[in-house]
Design a protein around this motif. Structure first.
Motif, mmCIF file in Angstrom:
data_model
loop_
_atom_site.group_PDB
_atom_site.id
_atom_site.type_symbol
_atom_site.label_atom_id
_atom_site.label_comp_id
_atom_site.label_asym_id
_atom_site.label_seq_id
_atom_site.Cartn_x
_atom_site.Cartn_y
_atom_site.Cartn_z
ATOM 1 N N GLY A 1 79.761 -32.039 1.604
ATOM 2 C CA GLY A 1 78.399 -31.836 2.076
ATOM 3 C C GLY A 1 78.366 -31.598 3.574
ATOM 4 N N PHE A 2 79.208 -32.327 4.297
ATOM 5 C CA PHE A 2 79.257 -32.181 5.752
ATOM 6 C C PHE A 2 79.795 -30.805 6.128
ATOM 7 N N ILE A 3 80.920 -30.434 5.488
ATOM 8 C CA ILE A 3 81.549 -29.151 5.817
ATOM 9 C C ILE A 3 80.609 -27.991 5.521
ATOM 10 N N ILE A 4 79.900 -28.092 4.403
ATOM 11 C CA ILE A 4 78.998 -27.009 4.040
ATOM 12 C C ILE A 4 77.701 -27.087 4.841
ATOM 13 N N GLY A 5 77.244 -28.319 5.059
ATOM 14 C CA GLY A 5 75.949 -28.500 5.700
ATOM 15 C C GLY A 5 75.922 -28.065 7.153
ATOM 16 N N VAL A 6 76.952 -28.398 7.919
ATOM 17 C CA VAL A 6 76.902 -28.125 9.354
ATOM 18 C C VAL A 6 76.662 -26.644 9.654
ATOM 19 N N PRO A 7 77.463 -25.731 9.056
ATOM 20 C CA PRO A 7 77.148 -24.334 9.369
ATOM 21 C C PRO A 7 75.878 -23.811 8.690
ATOM 22 N N THR A 8 75.659 -24.168 7.422
ATOM 23 C CA THR A 8 74.588 -23.485 6.684
ATOM 24 C C THR A 8 73.194 -24.000 7.002
ATOM 25 N N LEU A 9 73.077 -25.236 7.444
ATOM 26 C CA LEU A 9 71.732 -25.773 7.627
ATOM 27 C C LEU A 9 70.999 -25.129 8.806
ATOM 28 N N ARG A 10 71.710 -24.263 9.561
ATOM 29 C CA ARG A 10 71.006 -23.488 10.574
ATOM 30 C C ARG A 10 70.140 -22.428 9.902
ATOM 31 N N LEU A 11 70.535 -22.064 8.671
ATOM 32 C CA LEU A 11 69.784 -21.032 7.957
ATOM 33 C C LEU A 11 68.489 -21.601 7.420
ATOM 34 N N LYS A 12 67.555 -20.689 7.105
ATOM 35 C CA LYS A 12 66.257 -21.164 6.647
ATOM 36 C C LYS A 12 65.921 -20.589 5.282
ATOM 37 N N GLY A 13 65.153 -21.349 4.537
ATOM 38 C CA GLY A 13 64.524 -20.878 3.297
ATOM 39 C C GLY A 13 65.502 -20.230 2.332
ATOM 40 N N ASP A 14 65.206 -18.976 1.984
ATOM 41 C CA ASP A 14 65.970 -18.287 0.963
ATOM 42 C C ASP A 14 67.402 -18.033 1.395
ATOM 43 N N TYR A 15 67.619 -17.854 2.670
ATOM 44 C CA TYR A 15 68.982 -17.632 3.135
ATOM 45 C C TYR A 15 69.819 -18.883 2.929
ATOM 46 N N LEU A 16 69.215 -20.021 3.200
ATOM 47 C CA LEU A 16 69.917 -21.279 2.928
ATOM 48 C C LEU A 16 70.179 -21.414 1.438
ATOM 49 N N ALA A 17 69.168 -21.048 0.640
ATOM 50 C CA ALA A 17 69.310 -21.167 -0.818
ATOM 51 C C ALA A 17 70.500 -20.368 -1.305
ATOM 52 N N ILE A 18 70.610 -19.120 -0.875
ATOM 53 C CA ILE A 18 71.690 -18.282 -1.384
ATOM 54 C C ILE A 18 73.033 -18.745 -0.812
ATOM 55 N N ALA A 19 73.029 -19.246 0.437
ATOM 56 C CA ALA A 19 74.294 -19.726 1.007
ATOM 57 C C ALA A 19 74.797 -20.949 0.248
ATOM 58 N N THR A 20 73.893 -21.880 -0.079
ATOM 59 C CA THR A 20 74.344 -23.062 -0.827
ATOM 60 C C THR A 20 74.765 -22.675 -2.232
ATOM 61 N N LEU A 21 74.049 -21.736 -2.827
ATOM 62 C CA LEU A 21 74.456 -21.258 -4.147
ATOM 63 C C LEU A 21 75.866 -20.668 -4.069
ATOM 64 N N GLY A 22 76.099 -19.888 -3.012
ATOM 65 C CA GLY A 22 77.425 -19.298 -2.808
ATOM 66 C C GLY A 22 78.496 -20.357 -2.666
ATOM 67 N N PHE A 23 78.231 -21.378 -1.865
ATOM 68 C CA PHE A 23 79.222 -22.447 -1.681
ATOM 69 C C PHE A 23 79.482 -23.178 -2.994
ATOM 70 N N GLY A 24 78.415 -23.430 -3.738
ATOM 71 C CA GLY A 24 78.579 -24.095 -5.030
ATOM 72 C C GLY A 24 79.504 -23.305 -5.937
ATOM 73 N N GLU A 25 79.309 -21.980 -5.953
ATOM 74 C CA GLU A 25 80.150 -21.135 -6.787
ATOM 75 C C GLU A 25 81.581 -21.083 -6.260
ATOM 76 N N ILE A 26 81.716 -21.093 -4.924
ATOM 77 C CA ILE A 26 83.069 -21.074 -4.351
ATOM 78 C C ILE A 26 83.821 -22.332 -4.771
ATOM 79 N N ILE A 27 83.145 -23.471 -4.733
ATOM 80 C CA ILE A 27 83.788 -24.720 -5.168
ATOM 81 C C ILE A 27 84.302 -24.560 -6.597
ATOM 82 N N ARG A 28 83.441 -23.975 -7.451
ATOM 83 C CA ARG A 28 83.822 -23.806 -8.858
ATOM 84 C C ARG A 28 85.038 -22.870 -8.997
ATOM 85 N N VAL A 29 84.997 -21.745 -8.280
ATOM 86 C CA VAL A 29 86.101 -20.791 -8.390
ATOM 87 C C VAL A 29 87.394 -21.416 -7.877
ATOM 88 N N VAL A 30 87.295 -22.172 -6.785
ATOM 89 C CA VAL A 30 88.500 -22.801 -6.236
ATOM 90 C C VAL A 30 89.077 -23.792 -7.241
#
Lengths: 293, 391, 316
Positions: C106-135
């Motif tokens: 959460g920290f690793i993902i949160g620090v860079p992405t939480l600068r983003l707002k609204g939908d951009y944050l939504a898609i970035a977190t969705l992306g990270f979630g999927e990256i975790i799964r693929v890894v």
């Protein structure tokens, strides 16, 4: 080098399909700030309409494409009126959940009616020819998919830039209230946006059906989410951005499978997306806007 | 006014929810009383994937099992009692499979048929083991389905009617080496399930042991529709044979794209290929010179097989695939075991299943060995101008 | 003084109710009054509550739209199983590992992405979630796409109950503390909060890390209850499922999240026999609730004993 060029050719068709889908996402977002998660499923419905048009009524591919686009334009307008319009003044997240609901509804109503089994586009609807061009293999399907996508995008550009409706769409997306004051019917403009976006999705659905031969009720999920990524990549709400984003994503995925490992293809796609967002949060073509106090 | 409206509607919604819950509970209780009223019935659980990723395997397998049960019941049932199939949908999810197994055990089933994939069977396994009810897996081919990997102990209550992944991969590797006489092979299989990964691994081991070389190894993810990138790469390595472990949904598209790109080498795979859709998607011409290991062939002239194919086609209006045949065999095998046990008692049925010898099924004559796996012959099928030819 | 007494009284009642609930289920489980089917559904309920309440901290109270919650659940599930099943550590070590790993993610993902707002944050977190799964899908040590099968079932009712209560208590107390007020002020108006001297990034990351940590805890509970974990279970659809519960309950309402989790769990179980139309009904319900109740069942209010009092009063 030849292999690289072949990969580029492969990437272009995939990119064209992503671009068509991304356009619908971006148009809807631009006008009502809604992430329409049902967009991929509208594409799936389009693929089914095209399929039945070909198999049951024996139409040719072009007619099937038009029928699917028309049917999905209606479907898109209907979905907007029934599900999204009542939520136009609610929180964005409520609209988002509704979109997820519409997406699940379309998927499972299709499963209920047409079974979960995949269906196969009959091969004779679009006989395959391969053109060998200096060692490259280019099929007529590649050309058809790429060509139709480009033609549709040109028509879209024309509508948006040259017609009155297009002007109205741009006006509503910039400032809804001002648009109303200028005598533009917001409801009508939003309906038209949904109609055009959904028609493009249907076209993408039929093209996927022709290109990959098979369709099934859950086929919209992955391309849907990928197209959303493409739209954000280019700057969501910006039409040229969606096209470029779609092609970029298609190429990127093909090149990663070709030269890296196809296992990490999805991760790389999302990774690039996140990098772009962090460096330029509004996407490749977006304008940075500051907060209003 | 508007506020009141939405409040009323909210209350209405809540009522709909409550009503549906009560309705759910209601049917459950009636089911139980039904069971008591009909003590002459033997409930059999069919816990398969009817929705989600592998929905078509599950529904075909359930069709086969239901056809078998119908035939058994028409012939007077087992021990003078009718078999009652309780069909459930595990949605291609392991946790849902477990949940449904628990529900079915609560409905006093004597055995469960399904789920189909290894992962979902693994979800069901602990419930069946702890409640002491046998499970017959129709198509789960991984080694650890019937044997606990850590302790090496056999899972008492878990059986299967299909052969193992290692067996069919070995068979294909030998076939490629001895019959097709190839020396260099590329492997291009699905990497998103254990089945295909297992096949790739066993094939590689077996083929290399016999002195062959693997020149390329590529992977794709289930749901992919574009394989051209990796195929272009494989084409550059000039293999004499391509092994494509995976399911027909992707493989059919893959083979077509391979032929489109001008790859003419023989291509081989496993039982995941088996589907009428292969020919529909890839086309008869593209499939020439392709081979796969399978459980049986629809075009086998054997009269029992033809009778099954005829009955199935009459009932469901389509030809049975391997999953249908395996589902049919699983149900017939269970009936045999209930007969051998002499009672509709799960523990006795388990003992009887472990002792099955020379059971004649659609997918071959099988005997259950001490690892609860069937010992039977593996068929290799060749596509020849759209026809399936057994080799 | 009066206030003190009142809150003490409330505290005692709360403790009594919770202990009573715990003992009741414990008694039912140990005396086999509750068959395994109901036990499984009860466990899903507790896990759903943990996921919904923790996501609500991020989405509801902090106002940061995250679509990657299943990713943190996956990290927790895998971390705990690696500890218990593969390294032979006791369950508690697995749980701690799950919380730490998910919080770190959460920290690793949160620090860079939480600068983003609204939908951009939504898609970035969705992306990270999927990256975790693929890894996870590509790590052979944890079984690749097939995941890990045959996990020892360690999640018992006391663990589950404890974890659920802990999640709810920590998050409720956090919201009611000065940190909580800062977090809510970030949701209400970022610029104004910043002017008031609140370090908005710090509070956003704090909420994100705590939310992720409890998702990890839920993941550990899930893994050790359902015997098998595989990357496919934790895809973005799972994140959506959790989000649906949160929005259904009402963004920013902890009791709402709990009620909605219960509603969804019971609804899913009740519709089991109609497998074919279950998802159709579910999606329709979702659309209708959002149209007629866009703020969710509870809005951002909490269900309190006072409200019961009001209903009683009205009836009289």
């Amino acid at each position: 080098m030849l292999e690289f060029l072949q990969q580029i050719v492969n990437g272009l068709s995939l990119g064209a399909i992503y671009a068509l889908l991304a356009l619908g996402y971006t148009m809807v977002y631009g006008i009502i700030m809604l992430i329409n998660f049902a967009h991929g499923d509208i594409m799936m419905v389009g693929a089914y309409v095209g399929f039945f048009s070909v198999t049951m009524f024996g139409t040719n591919v072009l007619v099937a494409l038009l029928v699917a686009m028309f049917a999905c334009a209606l479907l898109g307008v209907l979905i907007e009126k029934v599900a999204y319009k009542p939520l136009r003044h609610s929180s964005r997240i409520a609209a988002l959940i509704t979109a997820i609901g519409v997406s699940l509804f379309l998927e499972y109503i299709m499963i209920y009616i047409f079974t979960p089994n995949q269906r196969v586009f009959p091969a004779e609807t679009f006989p395959l020819y391969n053109y060998h061009l200096a060692g490259l293999v280019i099929s007529n399907k590649d050309l058809f998919v790429f060509g139709s996508a480009i033609i549709l995008m040109i028509i879209l550009q024309y509508i948006i830039k040259m017609t009155k409706t297009g002007k109205a769409m741009r006006a509503v997306s910039i400032d809804q209230e001002a648009a109303v004051l200028m005598g533009i019917s917001v409801d009508r403009t939003i309906s038209i946006t949904f109609a055009i976006g959904s028609a493009l999705a249907a076209a993408a659905g039929v093209l996927i059906g022709i290109y990959y031969n098979t369709i099934n009720p859950l086929m919209g999920i992955i391309p849907g989410i990928k197209a959303f990524v493409a739209a954000v990549l280019g700057g969501i709400g910006i039409i040229p951005g969606a096209m470029v984003g779609g092609f970029l994503l298609g190429m990127l995925e093909t090149l990663v499978s070709g030269y890296g490992s196809s296992l990490y293809r999805d991760a790389v796609a999302y990774g690039v997306l996140i990098l772009i967002l962090l460096i330029k949060p509004s996407g490749l073509f977006g304008k940075n806007t500051g907060d209003k106090v | 006014m508007k506020g009141k409206m939405s409040k009323k509607l909210a209350i209405l919604m809540v009522m709909v929810f409550v009503f549906s819950i009560i309705a759910g509970c209601g049917t459950k209780t009636t089911d139980k009383s039904d069971q008591k009223a009909a003590a002459d019935k033997i409930p059999v659980g069919i816990n398969v994937e009817l929705s989600g990723d592998v929905a078509s395997y599950g529904s075909n397998c359930a069709n086969g099992a239901e056809l078998a049960i119908e035939e058994i019941n028409k012939a007077g049932g087992v021990l003078g009692k009718q078999l009652e199939p309780l069909k459930r949908d595990c949605q291609s999810k392991a946790d849902e499979a477990m949940n449904l197994s628990a529900a079915l055990v609560g409905e006093k089933i004597v055995a469960q048929i399904g789920p189909l994939t290894t992962g979902n069977v693994a979800g069901s396994t602990p419930v069946m083991m702890s409640k002491k009810v046998p499970l017959i897996a129709p198509a789960a081919t991984a080694v650890n389905v019937t044997v606990d990997e850590k302790t090496g102990k056999v899972n008492d209550y878990i059986f299967r009617v299909c052969y193992l992944d290692s067996d069919q991969a070995n068979r294909m590797a030998e076939f490629a080496k001895n019959d097709l006489k190839v020396k260099t092979v590329a492997i291009f299989g699905s990497t998103s399930d254990e089945y295909a990964k297992g096949l790739a691994k066993y094939f590689k081991e077996s083929f290399e042991k016999n002195g062959g070389t693997i020149v390329a190894e590529e992977g794709y993810v289930n749901g992919d529709k574009d394989f051209k990138a990796a195929l272009t790469k494989i084409k550059g390595k000039n293999p004499e044979f391509i092994y494509v472990p995976g399911y027909y949904t992707e493989v059919s598209v893959l083979i077509k794209q391979a032929r489109d790109l001008g790859i003419t080498t023989p291509i081989g795979g496993g039982d995941g290929w088996d589907s009428p859709d292969m020919i529909k998607v890839a086309g008869a011409a593209a499939l020439n010179n392709t081979y796969f290991t399978n459980h049986y062939s629809v075009e086998d002239p054997d009269p029992t097989i033809q009778a099954f194919v005829k009955a199935y086609t009459a009932k469901y209006n389509k030809a049975p695939d391997s999953f249908a045949a395996l589902g049919y065999d699983a149900a017939k095998l269970l009936a045999q075991a209930i007969k051998d046990a002499g009672a509709a008692d799960p523990v006795k049925i388990k003992d009887a299943l472990a002792k099955i010898k020379d059971f004649q099924g659609i997918t071959g004559k099988m005997s259950i060995n001490e690892q609860h796996n069937p010992v039977k012959k593996i068929v290799i099928i060749e596509y020849k101008d759209g026809k399936l030819v057994s080799r | 003084m009066q206030e003190m007494k009142k809150s003490w009284g409330k505290f005692i009642i709360e403790v009594l109710v919770l202990t009573g609930l715990f003992m009741l289920v414990q008694y039912a489980v140990s005396n086999e009054l509750l068959n395994s089917y109901y036990q499984i559904n009860l466990s899903s309920l507790c896990i759903n509550i943990m996921l919904a309440v923790s996501l609500n901290l991020i989405n509801g109270f902090t106002g940061q739209l995250s679509l990657g919650h299943a990713g943190f659940m996956a990290v927790g599930a895998y971390a705990s199983v690696v500890m218990t099943n593969m390294m032979g550590q006791p369950f508690i070590v697995g749980i701690i590992a799950a919380c730490l790993a998910a919080a770190l993610a959460g920290f690793i993902i949160g620090v860079p992405t939480l600068r983003l707002k609204g939908d951009y944050l939504a898609i970035a977190t969705l992306g990270f979630g999927e990256i975790i799964r693929v890894v996870l899908q590509n790590i052979d040590y944890v079984g690749g796409p097939a995941g890990i099968v045959g996990i020892t079932q360690l999640t018992t009712w006391p663990w589950l109950f404890g974890a659920t209560v802990l999640t709810v208590l920590v998050i409720v107390n956090l919201i009611n503390s000065s940190y909580g007020r800062a977090i809510i002020s970030v949701r209400e108006d970022e610029i104004a909060s910043e002017l008031m001297g609140i370090n908005i990034t710090r509070y956003k990351v704090l909420a994100f890390v705590i939310g992720a940590m409890f998702a990890g805890l839920a993941g550990a509970m899930y893994a050790h209850y359902f015997y098998i974990i595989k990357p496919g279970t934790f895809n973005f659809m799972k994140s959506f499922d959790i989000l649906v519960i949160v929005v259904l309950g009402g963004l920013g309402s902890t009791t709402g999240a709990i009620i909605a989790a219960a509603l969804i769990t019971v609804l899913t179980a009740a519709l089991q026999k109609w497998a074919a139309i279950r998802m159709i009904l579910y999606s329709l319900a979702l659309i209708l609730i959002m149209i007629y109740r866009p703020l969710g069942l509870m809005g951002n209010k909490e269900l309190t004993t006072k409200m019961f009092g009001k209903i009683w009063g009205e009836k009289k």
